[in-house]
Motif scaffolding. Structure first.
Motif, PDB file in Angstrom:
ATOM      1  N   GLN A  83       1.005  -1.298  -0.281  1.00  0.00           N
ATOM      2  CA  GLN A  83      -0.007  -0.072   0.004  1.00  0.00           C
ATOM      3  C   GLN A  83       0.969   1.186  -0.016  1.00  0.00           C
ATOM      4  O   GLN A  83       0.548   2.218  -0.581  1.00  0.00           O
ATOM      5  CB  GLN A  83      -1.013   0.089   1.203  1.00  0.00           C
ATOM      6  N   LEU A  84       2.154   1.183   0.769  1.00  0.00           N
ATOM      7  CA  LEU A  84       2.858   2.248   0.907  1.00  0.00           C
ATOM      8  C   LEU A  84       3.364   2.558  -0.561  1.00  0.00           C
ATOM      9  O   LEU A  84       3.691   3.692  -1.104  1.00  0.00           O
ATOM     10  CB  LEU A  84       3.915   2.345   1.801  1.00  0.00           C
ATOM     11  N   ARG A  85       4.182   1.662  -1.046  1.00  0.00           N
ATOM     12  CA  ARG A  85       4.581   1.893  -2.549  1.00  0.00           C
ATOM     13  C   ARG A  85       3.651   2.358  -3.546  1.00  0.00           C
ATOM     14  O   ARG A  85       4.017   3.528  -4.422  1.00  0.00           O
ATOM     15  CB  ARG A  85       4.849   0.296  -3.235  1.00  0.00           C
ATOM     16  N   ARG A  86       2.502   2.126  -3.236  1.00  0.00           N
ATOM     17  CA  ARG A  86       1.250   2.877  -4.080  1.00  0.00           C
ATOM     18  C   ARG A  86       1.087   4.223  -3.869  1.00  0.00           C
ATOM     19  O   ARG A  86       0.935   5.295  -4.769  1.00  0.00           O
ATOM     20  CB  ARG A  86      -0.155   2.133  -4.236  1.00  0.00           C
ATOM     21  N   LYS A  87       1.110   4.529  -2.688  1.00  0.00           N
ATOM     22  CA  LYS A  87       0.994   6.008  -2.304  1.00  0.00           C
ATOM     23  C   LYS A  87       2.282   6.859  -2.204  1.00  0.00           C
ATOM     24  O   LYS A  87       1.874   8.068  -1.922  1.00  0.00           O
ATOM     25  CB  LYS A  87       0.116   5.903  -0.992  1.00  0.00           C
ATOM     26  N   SER A  88       3.405   6.285  -2.306  1.00  0.00           N
ATOM     27  CA  SER A  88       4.406   7.112  -1.616  1.00  0.00           C
ATOM     28  C   SER A  88       4.842   8.136  -2.799  1.00  0.00           C
ATOM     29  O   SER A  88       5.226   9.115  -2.530  1.00  0.00           O
ATOM     30  CB  SER A  88       5.564   6.076  -1.534  1.00  0.00           C
ATOM     31  N   ILE A  89       4.818   7.649  -4.044  1.00  0.00           N
ATOM     32  CA  ILE A  89       5.165   8.738  -5.149  1.00  0.00           C
ATOM     33  C   ILE A  89       6.454   9.220  -5.230  1.00  0.00           C
ATOM     34  O   ILE A  89       6.806  10.556  -5.015  1.00  0.00           O
ATOM     35  CB  ILE A  89       3.924   9.644  -5.669  1.00  0.00           C
ATOM     36  N   GLY A  90       7.456   8.421  -4.962  1.00  0.00           N
ATOM     37  CA  GLY A  90       8.722   9.036  -4.743  1.00  0.00           C
ATOM     38  C   GLY A  90       9.274   9.522  -3.433  1.00  0.00           C
ATOM     39  O   GLY A  90      10.460   9.633  -3.224  1.00  0.00           O
ATOM     40  N   ARG A  91       8.288   9.280  -2.504  1.00  0.00           N
ATOM     41  CA  ARG A  91       8.745  10.080  -1.193  1.00  0.00           C
ATOM     42  C   ARG A  91       9.392   8.851  -0.471  1.00  0.00           C
ATOM     43  O   ARG A  91       9.354   7.569  -0.684  1.00  0.00           O
ATOM     44  CB  ARG A  91       7.810  10.555  -0.376  1.00  0.00           C
ATOM     45  N   PRO A  92      10.402   9.265   0.486  1.00  0.00           N
ATOM     46  CA  PRO A  92      11.385   8.090   1.210  1.00  0.00           C
ATOM     47  C   PRO A  92      10.162   7.552   2.134  1.00  0.00           C
ATOM     48  O   PRO A  92       9.097   8.175   2.661  1.00  0.00           O
ATOM     49  CB  PRO A  92      12.337   8.943   1.927  1.00  0.00           C
ATOM     50  N   ARG A  93      10.663   6.532   2.944  1.00  0.00           N
ATOM     51  CA  ARG A  93       9.877   5.761   3.867  1.00  0.00           C
ATOM     52  C   ARG A  93      10.443   5.681   5.256  1.00  0.00           C
ATOM     53  O   ARG A  93      11.579   5.513   5.238  1.00  0.00           O
ATOM     54  CB  ARG A  93       9.683   4.308   3.317  1.00  0.00           C
ATOM     55  N   LEU A  94       9.732   5.946   6.179  1.00  0.00           N
ATOM     56  CA  LEU A  94      10.121   6.105   7.787  1.00  0.00           C
ATOM     57  C   LEU A  94       9.497   4.772   8.273  1.00  0.00           C
ATOM     58  O   LEU A  94       8.439   4.566   8.435  1.00  0.00           O
ATOM     59  CB  LEU A  94       9.648   7.145   8.534  1.00  0.00           C
ATOM     60  N   SER A  95      10.574   3.830   8.335  1.00  0.00           N
ATOM     61  CA  SER A  95      10.298   2.375   8.951  1.00  0.00           C
ATOM     62  C   SER A  95      11.031   2.218  10.359  1.00  0.00           C
ATOM     63  O   SER A  95      11.751   2.909  10.580  1.00  0.00           O
ATOM     64  CB  SER A  95      11.286   1.588   8.069  1.00  0.00           C
ATOM     65  N   VAL A  96       9.791   1.658  10.979  1.00  0.00           N
ATOM     66  CA  VAL A  96       9.925   1.331  12.396  1.00  0.00           C
ATOM     67  C   VAL A  96      10.126   0.000  12.667  1.00  0.00           C
ATOM     68  O   VAL A  96       9.528  -0.824  12.245  1.00  0.00           O
ATOM     69  CB  VAL A  96       8.603   2.006  13.177  1.00  0.00           C
ATOM     70  N   PHE A  97      11.059  -0.325  13.579  1.00  0.00           N
ATOM     71  CA  PHE A  97      11.418  -1.743  14.195  1.00  0.00           C
ATOM     72  C   PHE A  97      11.221  -1.545  15.511  1.00  0.00           C
ATOM     73  O   PHE A  97      11.987  -0.782  16.119  1.00  0.00           O
ATOM     74  CB  PHE A  97      12.433  -2.437  13.739  1.00  0.00           C
ATOM     75  N   ARG A  98      10.509  -2.468  16.388  1.00  0.00           N
ATOM     76  CA  ARG A  98      10.631  -2.251  17.809  1.00  0.00           C
ATOM     77  C   ARG A  98      10.867  -3.569  18.404  1.00  0.00           C
ATOM     78  O   ARG A  98      10.263  -4.677  17.781  1.00  0.00           O
ATOM     79  CB  ARG A  98       9.314  -1.754  18.503  1.00  0.00           C
ATOM     80  N   SER A  99      11.742  -3.806  19.403  1.00  0.00           N
ATOM     81  CA  SER A  99      12.078  -5.110  19.918  1.00  0.00           C
ATOM     82  C   SER A  99      11.642  -4.971  21.390  1.00  0.00           C
ATOM     83  O   SER A  99      11.147  -3.953  21.569  1.00  0.00           O
ATOM     84  CB  SER A  99      13.510  -5.468  19.944  1.00  0.00           C
TER      85      SER A  99
END
Length: 120
Positions: free
Chosen positions: A18-34
């Motif tokens: 879904q993010l790839r469809r909506k991003s239109i060239g914008r970078p992605r802020l990815s979160v990982f929590r342990s």
């Protein structure tokens, strides 16, 4: 019967599609929590490069934080990653929560990143 890891991977892939469809060239802020820490990075998927990253393990945050796995730590990581992204010239991102629900530590990180200057 599917394992919890398989279900988690399905949720993560669904969110990323879904993010790839909506991003239109914008970078992605990815979160990982342990269980002990939280990590965030701004990724430019067109070039495959991490532009900015921050975590509760960073030396500048480690002495400030009592615990690396609470909302206060997530808020500090959000501020730090936003500061580093703005310094790199990025102001607009898409938020990739992965397979995590948008509440608790993930929401605290997102709110702090918005306050730090990122828009998503």
């Amino acid at each position: 019967m599917k394992t919890s890891k398989q279900l988690q991977d399905r949720r993560k892939n669904r969110v990323r599609t879904q993010l790839r469809r909506k991003s239109i060239g914008r970078p992605r802020l990815s979160v990982f929590r342990s269980g002990k820490h939280i990590y965030a990075q701004v990724i430019d998927d067109t070039q495959g490069v991490t532009v900015a990253a921050a975590s509760s393990i960073d030396g500048s945050l480690r002495e400030k934080l009592k615990n690396g796995a609470d909302k206060a730590a997530a808020a500090e990581v959000g501020k730090l990653v936003a500061e580093r992204a703005v310094a790199a010239g990025i102001k607009e991102v898409v938020f990739d929560r992965g397979a995590y629900l948008f509440h608790g530590r993930v929401k605290a990180l997102a709110d702090a990143a918005r306050e730090g200057g990122l828009t998503f």
